[in-house]
Enzyme design. Structure first.
Site, PDB file in Angstrom:
ATOM      1  CG  MET A   1      51.397  27.249  36.719  1.00 12.02           C
ATOM      2  SD  MET A   1      51.354  26.081  38.077  1.00 12.02           S
ATOM      3  CE  MET A   1      52.991  25.441  38.154  1.00 12.02           C
TER       4      MET A   1
ATOM      5  CB  ALA B   1      46.221  37.665  36.973  1.00 14.79           C
TER       6      ALA B   1
ATOM      7  CE1 TYR C   1      50.569  39.513  30.735  1.00 17.40           C
ATOM      8  CE2 TYR C   1      52.459  40.562  31.788  1.00 17.40           C
ATOM      9  CZ  TYR C   1      51.812  39.424  31.326  1.00 17.40           C
ATOM     10  OH  TYR C   1      52.426  38.204  31.463  1.00 17.40           O
TER      11      TYR C   1
ATOM     12  CE  LYS D   1      54.357  35.952  32.945  1.00 23.71           C
ATOM     13  NZ  LYS D   1      54.564  34.497  33.144  1.00 23.71           N
TER      14      LYS D   1
ATOM     15  CB  THR E   1      48.868  29.654  23.809  1.00 23.24           C
ATOM     16  OG1 THR E   1      48.723  30.807  24.653  1.00 23.24           O
ATOM     17  CG2 THR E   1      50.206  29.714  23.096  1.00 23.24           C
ATOM     18  CG  LEU E   2      43.853  26.663  26.826  1.00 18.27           C
ATOM     19  CD1 LEU E   2      42.611  26.621  25.946  1.00 18.27           C
ATOM     20  CD2 LEU E   2      44.057  25.344  27.535  1.00 18.27           C
ATOM     21  CB  ALA E   3      47.487  31.114  28.511  1.00 21.63           C
TER      22      ALA E   3
HETATM   23  O1  0WE Z   1      51.028  36.052  30.553  1.00 20.68           O
HETATM   24  C1  0WE Z   1      50.114  36.115  29.745  1.00 20.68           C
HETATM   25  C2  0WE Z   1      48.698  35.774  30.156  1.00 20.68           C
HETATM   26  C3  0WE Z   1      48.611  34.812  31.304  1.00 20.68           C
HETATM   27  C4  0WE Z   1      47.230  34.771  31.902  1.00 20.68           C
HETATM   28  C5  0WE Z   1      46.096  34.621  31.119  1.00 20.68           C
HETATM   29  C6  0WE Z   1      44.858  34.563  31.722  1.00 20.68           C
HETATM   30  C7  0WE Z   1      43.591  34.459  30.920  1.00 20.68           C
HETATM   31  C8  0WE Z   1      42.440  33.880  31.703  1.00 20.68           C
HETATM   32  C9  0WE Z   1      47.100  34.877  33.275  1.00 20.68           C
HETATM   33  N1  0WE Z   1      45.894  34.827  33.882  1.00 20.68           N
HETATM   34  C10 0WE Z   1      44.776  34.654  33.142  1.00 20.68           C
HETATM   35  N2  0WE Z   1      43.581  34.597  33.786  1.00 20.68           N
HETATM   36  C11 0WE Z   1      42.415  34.287  33.155  1.00 20.68           C
HETATM   37  O2  0WE Z   1      41.345  34.278  33.777  1.00 20.68           O
HETATM   38  N3  0WE Z   1      50.395  36.546  28.459  1.00 20.68           N
HETATM   39  C12 0WE Z   1      51.733  36.945  28.121  1.00 20.68           C
HETATM   40  C13 0WE Z   1      49.355  36.666  27.422  1.00 20.68           C
HETATM   41  C14 0WE Z   1      48.750  38.008  27.575  1.00 20.68           C
HETATM   42  O3  0WE Z   1      47.786  38.249  28.521  1.00 20.68           O
HETATM   43  C15 0WE Z   1      47.463  39.585  28.436  1.00 20.68           C
HETATM   44  C16 0WE Z   1      48.236  40.195  27.450  1.00 20.68           C
HETATM   45  C17 0WE Z   1      49.073  39.189  26.894  1.00 20.68           C
HETATM   46  C18 0WE Z   1      50.086  39.333  25.811  1.00 20.68           C
HETATM   47  C19 0WE Z   1      46.537  40.319  29.176  1.00 20.68           C
HETATM   48  C20 0WE Z   1      46.388  41.665  28.906  1.00 20.68           C
HETATM   49  C21 0WE Z   1      47.156  42.287  27.930  1.00 20.68           C
HETATM   50  C22 0WE Z   1      48.083  41.560  27.190  1.00 20.68           C
END
Ligand code: 0WE
Length: 174
Positions: free
Chosen positions: A1, A4, A64, A71, A102-104
């Protein structure tokens, strides 16, 4: 889970608010500790649990930002929880997956670029799939991995072990 605030996944980490930091760390890191505490009394015959993490925990990755910080705390939590729960034969692991659609990921700008770069740079020359992650998860949750705990397992086509792309990689031979 993990979560951000959207505005904290853009721009400069130095602009992260105290509230945004607290949200990211609470949802993305403390949730594992809470889950482990709830699961412990249920896993009477031992057990195994997995946290999902990302390369941005150890390398500063564009955008990120506070998620990388969360993380890093999550990966440390995996190790501390593994020490706590090891005596009960409960194992705790991290899977560090390469980018997957993925959805995220759908809320992440720059995803397309990362999916393009992976096949060019990763030793295996391809993106990873949800099934790649699932197979590693099945291994870590099964007794096949009975002798391992506290580790971060990369499912990223080998991307994390490289520093530079080999200059001859795409040269035609002959
Ligand atoms: O851990 C992640 C992303 C998790 C995530 C995604 C969102 C999108 C919508 C956490 N919070 C939010 N909040 C939202 O409002 N990843 C490993 C995927 C990811 O996210 C990135 C990445 C990668 C890869 C964001 C910036 C740069 C690279």
């Amino acid at each position: 889970m993990a979560f951000a605030n959207r505005e904290d996944l853009l721009g400069r980490t130095v602009d992260t608010s105290r509230a945004g930091f607290a949200t990211a760390l609470d949802i993305s890191c403390y949730s594992l500790i809470a889950l482990a505490r709830a699961a412990e009394p249920l896993m009477t015959g031992g057990g195994s649990m997995i946290a999902m993490t990302y390369y941005g925990a150890t390398k500063a990755t564009p955008n990120y930002n506070v998620m990388g910080i969360a993380k890093a705390a999550l990966e440390a939590s995996v190790r501390y929880l593994a020490v706590d729960l090891g005596p009960k034969n409960i194992r705790v692991h991290g899977i560090s997956a390469g980018p997957v659609r993925t959805l995220a990921a759908s809320g992440v700008s720059g995803m397309r670029g990362m999916l393009k770069v992976m096949p060019e740079r990763a030793p295996l020359g391809r993106n990873i799939t949800v099934d790649d992650v699932g197979a590693t998860a099945a291994y870590l949750l099964s007794d096949l991995s009975a002798g391992t705990t506290g580790g971060i397992h990369f499912v990223d086509a080998g991307f994390n072990i490289t520093a530079m792309r080999h200059p001859d990689r795409d040269k035609k031979s002959g």
